[in-house]
Design a protein around this motif. Structure first.
Motif, mmCIF file in Angstrom:
data_model
loop_
_atom_site.group_PDB
_atom_site.id
_atom_site.type_symbol
_atom_site.label_atom_id
_atom_site.label_comp_id
_atom_site.label_asym_id
_atom_site.label_seq_id
_atom_site.Cartn_x
_atom_site.Cartn_y
_atom_site.Cartn_z
ATOM 1 N N VAL A 143 2.105 16.399 0.328
ATOM 2 C CA VAL A 143 1.025 15.633 -0.296
ATOM 3 C C VAL A 143 0.628 16.370 -1.570
ATOM 4 O O VAL A 143 0.292 17.557 -1.519
ATOM 5 C CB VAL A 143 -0.199 15.537 0.643
ATOM 6 C CG1 VAL A 143 -1.321 14.738 -0.009
ATOM 7 C CG2 VAL A 143 0.198 14.932 1.980
ATOM 8 N N SER B 176 0.853 -1.200 0.000
ATOM 9 C CA SER B 176 0.000 0.000 0.000
ATOM 10 C C SER B 176 0.877 1.235 0.000
ATOM 11 O O SER B 176 2.097 1.145 0.212
ATOM 12 C CB SER B 176 -0.906 0.038 1.242
ATOM 13 O OG SER B 176 -0.127 0.138 2.422
ATOM 14 N N CYS B 177 0.254 2.376 -0.195
ATOM 15 C CA CYS B 177 0.981 3.635 -0.045
ATOM 16 C C CYS B 177 1.270 3.863 1.431
ATOM 17 O O CYS B 177 2.326 4.372 1.796
ATOM 18 C CB CYS B 177 0.152 4.787 -0.619
ATOM 19 S SG CYS B 177 0.927 6.384 -0.417
ATOM 20 N N THR B 178 0.334 3.446 2.286
ATOM 21 C CA THR B 178 0.542 3.538 3.733
ATOM 22 C C THR B 178 1.859 2.852 4.103
ATOM 23 O O THR B 178 2.670 3.396 4.862
ATOM 24 C CB THR B 178 -0.633 2.858 4.473
ATOM 25 O OG1 THR B 178 -1.847 3.470 4.045
ATOM 26 C CG2 THR B 178 -0.494 2.966 5.972
ATOM 27 N N TYR C 242 -11.140 15.191 3.201
ATOM 28 C CA TYR C 242 -10.560 15.087 4.538
ATOM 29 C C TYR C 242 -11.129 16.049 5.580
ATOM 30 O O TYR C 242 -11.304 17.225 5.324
ATOM 31 C CB TYR C 242 -9.048 15.339 4.466
ATOM 32 C CG TYR C 242 -8.335 14.522 3.429
ATOM 33 C CD1 TYR C 242 -8.488 13.144 3.393
ATOM 34 C CD2 TYR C 242 -7.509 15.124 2.496
ATOM 35 C CE1 TYR C 242 -7.827 12.388 2.440
ATOM 36 C CE2 TYR C 242 -6.836 14.375 1.545
ATOM 37 C CZ TYR C 242 -7.006 13.008 1.517
ATOM 38 O OH TYR C 242 -6.351 12.271 0.567
ATOM 39 N N SER D 52 -2.973 8.177 6.795
ATOM 40 C CA SER D 52 -1.728 7.409 6.623
ATOM 41 C C SER D 52 -0.492 8.285 6.562
ATOM 42 O O SER D 52 0.589 7.864 6.983
ATOM 43 C CB SER D 52 -1.785 6.588 5.335
ATOM 44 O OG SER D 52 -2.859 5.701 5.384
ATOM 45 N N THR D 53 -0.634 9.492 6.015
ATOM 46 C CA THR D 53 0.508 10.403 5.900
ATOM 47 C C THR D 53 1.111 10.617 7.285
ATOM 48 O O THR D 53 2.333 10.626 7.458
ATOM 49 C CB THR D 53 0.060 11.758 5.304
ATOM 50 O OG1 THR D 53 -0.903 11.546 4.295
ATOM 51 C CG2 THR D 53 1.240 12.553 4.766
ATOM 52 N N ALA E 275 0.440 9.563 -3.450
ATOM 53 C CA ALA E 275 -0.634 8.564 -3.593
ATOM 54 C C ALA E 275 -1.555 8.918 -4.757
ATOM 55 O O ALA E 275 -1.997 8.052 -5.506
ATOM 56 C CB ALA E 275 -1.444 8.474 -2.304
ATOM 57 N N GLN E 276 -1.822 10.223 -4.902
ATOM 58 C CA GLN E 276 -2.747 10.672 -5.947
ATOM 59 C C GLN E 276 -2.001 11.172 -7.184
ATOM 60 O O GLN E 276 -2.625 11.632 -8.125
ATOM 61 C CB GLN E 276 -3.626 11.801 -5.391
ATOM 62 C CG GLN E 276 -4.399 11.385 -4.147
ATOM 63 C CD GLN E 276 -5.155 12.541 -3.506
ATOM 64 O OE1 GLN E 276 -5.364 13.587 -4.110
ATOM 65 N NE2 GLN E 276 -5.584 12.338 -2.262
ATOM 66 N N SER F 66 0.162 5.155 -4.475
ATOM 67 C CA SER F 66 -0.918 4.241 -4.092
ATOM 68 C C SER F 66 -1.559 3.649 -5.327
ATOM 69 O O SER F 66 -1.837 4.359 -6.295
ATOM 70 C CB SER F 66 -2.000 4.970 -3.284
ATOM 71 O OG SER F 66 -3.085 4.073 -3.040
ATOM 72 N N LYS G 65 -7.663 4.927 -6.653
ATOM 73 C CA LYS G 65 -6.661 5.730 -7.342
ATOM 74 C C LYS G 65 -6.715 5.490 -8.861
ATOM 75 O O LYS G 65 -7.372 4.566 -9.320
ATOM 76 C CB LYS G 65 -5.267 5.422 -6.782
ATOM 77 C CG LYS G 65 -5.153 5.711 -5.263
ATOM 78 C CD LYS G 65 -5.589 7.124 -4.907
ATOM 79 C CE LYS G 65 -5.166 7.619 -3.545
ATOM 80 N NZ LYS G 65 -5.689 6.927 -2.366
ATOM 81 N N THR H 96 -4.976 16.042 4.856
ATOM 82 C CA THR H 96 -4.471 14.846 4.174
ATOM 83 C C THR H 96 -5.125 13.610 4.757
ATOM 84 O O THR H 96 -5.884 13.679 5.722
ATOM 85 C CB THR H 96 -2.931 14.746 4.254
ATOM 86 O OG1 THR H 96 -2.494 13.599 3.501
ATOM 87 C CG2 THR H 96 -2.440 14.589 5.691
ATOM 88 N N PHE H 97 -4.789 12.459 4.153
ATOM 89 C CA PHE H 97 -5.292 11.184 4.637
ATOM 90 C C PHE H 97 -4.502 10.782 5.890
ATOM 91 O O PHE H 97 -3.339 11.165 6.045
ATOM 92 C CB PHE H 97 -5.110 10.131 3.525
ATOM 93 C CG PHE H 97 -5.783 8.826 3.801
ATOM 94 C CD1 PHE H 97 -7.146 8.766 4.061
ATOM 95 C CD2 PHE H 97 -5.053 7.647 3.798
ATOM 96 C CE1 PHE H 97 -7.763 7.548 4.318
ATOM 97 C CE2 PHE H 97 -5.669 6.426 4.051
ATOM 98 C CZ PHE H 97 -7.024 6.382 4.307
ATOM 99 N N ASP I 262 4.196 12.194 -0.460
ATOM 100 C CA ASP I 262 3.015 11.347 -0.501
ATOM 101 C C ASP I 262 2.370 11.626 -1.854
ATOM 102 O O ASP I 262 1.601 12.572 -2.020
ATOM 103 C CB ASP I 262 2.063 11.680 0.656
ATOM 104 C CG ASP I 262 0.811 10.799 0.647
ATOM 105 O OD1 ASP I 262 0.494 10.253 -0.419
ATOM 106 O OD2 ASP I 262 0.156 10.683 1.704
ATOM 107 N N HIS J 195 -4.392 1.767 -4.745
ATOM 108 C CA HIS J 195 -5.675 1.393 -4.140
ATOM 109 C C HIS J 195 -6.763 1.530 -5.199
ATOM 110 O O HIS J 195 -6.590 2.242 -6.187
ATOM 111 C CB HIS J 195 -5.951 2.354 -2.966
ATOM 112 C CG HIS J 195 -7.176 2.013 -2.187
ATOM 113 N ND1 HIS J 195 -8.389 2.634 -2.409
ATOM 114 C CD2 HIS J 195 -7.375 1.115 -1.196
ATOM 115 C CE1 HIS J 195 -9.284 2.132 -1.577
ATOM 116 N NE2 HIS J 195 -8.701 1.211 -0.831
ATOM 117 N N GLY K 197 -2.422 -1.721 -2.831
ATOM 118 C CA GLY K 197 -1.009 -1.799 -3.196
ATOM 119 C C GLY K 197 -0.408 -0.423 -3.373
ATOM 120 O O GLY K 197 -1.109 0.589 -3.307
#
Ligand SMILES: *Cc1c(COP(=O)(O)O)cnc(C)c1O
Length: 375
Positions: free
Chosen positions: A126, A54-56, A320, A83-84, A154-155, A176, A181, A80-81, A152, A178, A188
């Motif tokens: 992010v 995952s990105c996490t 968020y 996980s960051t 992820a996006q 990410s 995304k 942010t999410f 980060d 996920h 993943g």
């Protein structure tokens, strides 16, 4: 009902997954993982790519790689999410939240310097909605203070800043894949590492603290436990799905950008009349169509708009809740300076449906519903 998100699926994913099954190799680091990593190295220009669960987990690996210790401070946006922040909180870090810019919703690069203390170890940025942060200023600030920069991203897969691929600008870049995304493998992600000298340690952390990766390359004749680590490698089944997606990444990205531009064009008259705000993309940023959001006047108007859209068969969602206002955010972090934009801007923001396969007719219908609400 038009869903907010539909996981991307183009067809060839199924064939690759059955190939993985036929190979009788479904655990991690098989042929599909290798092919995904190769694609990512070639596409991003990064020599250090590791597929993760995952990105996490890519963020957690970053926290381990920059040796975050209890009491260290990590600067990041509050918008942010979770996980960051979680990745660093797990290592005992204190999170120092910095306000965002209202135009891009990204960390305000000009406020970072005043948040730095002798305890600061890293800056985690992010790239919201796949639009890059002001990286030149951020990397220059980090360099002057000897801080790590973690992206980060992820996006931000397939986005660039001044021609540089997001995820390759800082010391570590986290992607990410996920299902929400642009490019997916269910669950993943990937970690991109700038310093080749950190790669060996990263491989060890990812493989339960063993030198198994070196063993598989024939560099050592047996593998053993050499450091602290965990298991951050995805199954070949997920990697098989991802490989198909990566091979079609351009097609997916182009379709999303076309959809984004259609939204923008149709809703522009509302922005010009001062009724709502549309996303802003600085000219040095090339985005990936990850998200199309609008900003209503305030929280109340946004709630009424969400309800209106739902009644018209459109699932639109807010994003968020600023981390510094949450119970864990208060426990593990503090806000540096004043919250001038984080709370007010997050309350106005509304995301419209955006996924591969969303049709022009559906996009128009959604825009018509928004326009109807304001007329
Ligand atoms: C989606 C997302 C994550 C988490 O990604 P996972 O792969 O689900 O762990 C982290 N940060 C941001 C900004 C995200 O959008």
């Amino acid at each position: 009902m038009i869903s907010f998100n539909v996981p991307p699926f183009l067809g060839p994913e199924k064939d690759y997954i059955s190939q993985a099954i036929d190979m009788r190799k479904i655990c991690g680091d098989g042929e599909f993982t290798a092919r995904c990593s190769k694609w990512l190295r070639e596409q991003t220009g990064s020599s250090g790519v590791l597929l993760t669960t995952s990105c996490t987990h890519a963020l957690e690996m970053s926290a381990l790689l920059c040796d975050i210790q209890p009491g260290d401070e990590v600067i990041m946006p509050s918008y942010t999410f979770v996980s960051t922040a979680d990745a660093f909180v797990l290592r005992g870090a204190k999170i120092v939240f910095v306000d965002i810019r209202p135009d891009t919703m990204n960390i305000d690069e000009k406020l970072i310097e005043s948040a730095i203390t002798p305890k600061t170890k890293a800056i985690t940025v992010v790239h919201y909605a796949g639009v890059a942060c002001e990286m030149d200023t951020i990397t220059e600030t980090a360099r002057r203070h000897g801080l790590f920069v973690i992206e980060d991203a992820a996006q931000g897969v397939m986005s660039t800043y001044k021609g540089k691929v997001l995820g390759t600008i800082g010391d570590c870049g986290c992607y990410s894949f996920h299902e929400t995304k642009n490019i997916s493998m269910g669950e993943g992600g990937a970690l991109l590492i700038k310093d080749p000298g950190l790669m060996e340690r990263a491989e060890i952390i990812r493989e339960k603290g063993t030198d198994r990766s070196r063993f598989f390359r024939g560099q050592v004749d047996k593998y053993t436990w050499v450091d602290a680590g965990s298991s951050y490698l995805p199954s070949e089944l997920n990697a098989a799905y991802l490989l198909a997606q990566l091979e079609m990444a351009e097609k997916i990205t182009d379709a999303r950008i076309r959809c984004w531009e259609r939204y923008y064009e149709r809703l522009l008259p509302l922005q010009e009349r001062g009724i709502l705000e549309l996303p802003y993309v600085p000219k040095e940023c090339k985005h990936n169509g990850h998200m199309f959001y609008i900003k209503a006047e305030n929280l109340d108007e946004r709630s009424r708009l969400i309800k209106h859209l739902k009644e018209n068969g459109v699932e639109a969602v807010f994003h968020y809740i600023p981390l510094h206002t949450s119970p864990a955010g208060q426990k593990f972090g503090r806000f540096s300076g004043t919250d001038r934009y984080t709370s007010t801007e997050s309350e106005r923001l509304l995301r419209l449906p955006m996924y591969y396969g969303l049709t022009d007719e559906e996009t128009d219908m959604i825009c018509d519903s928004v326009i109807k609400f304001y007329s």
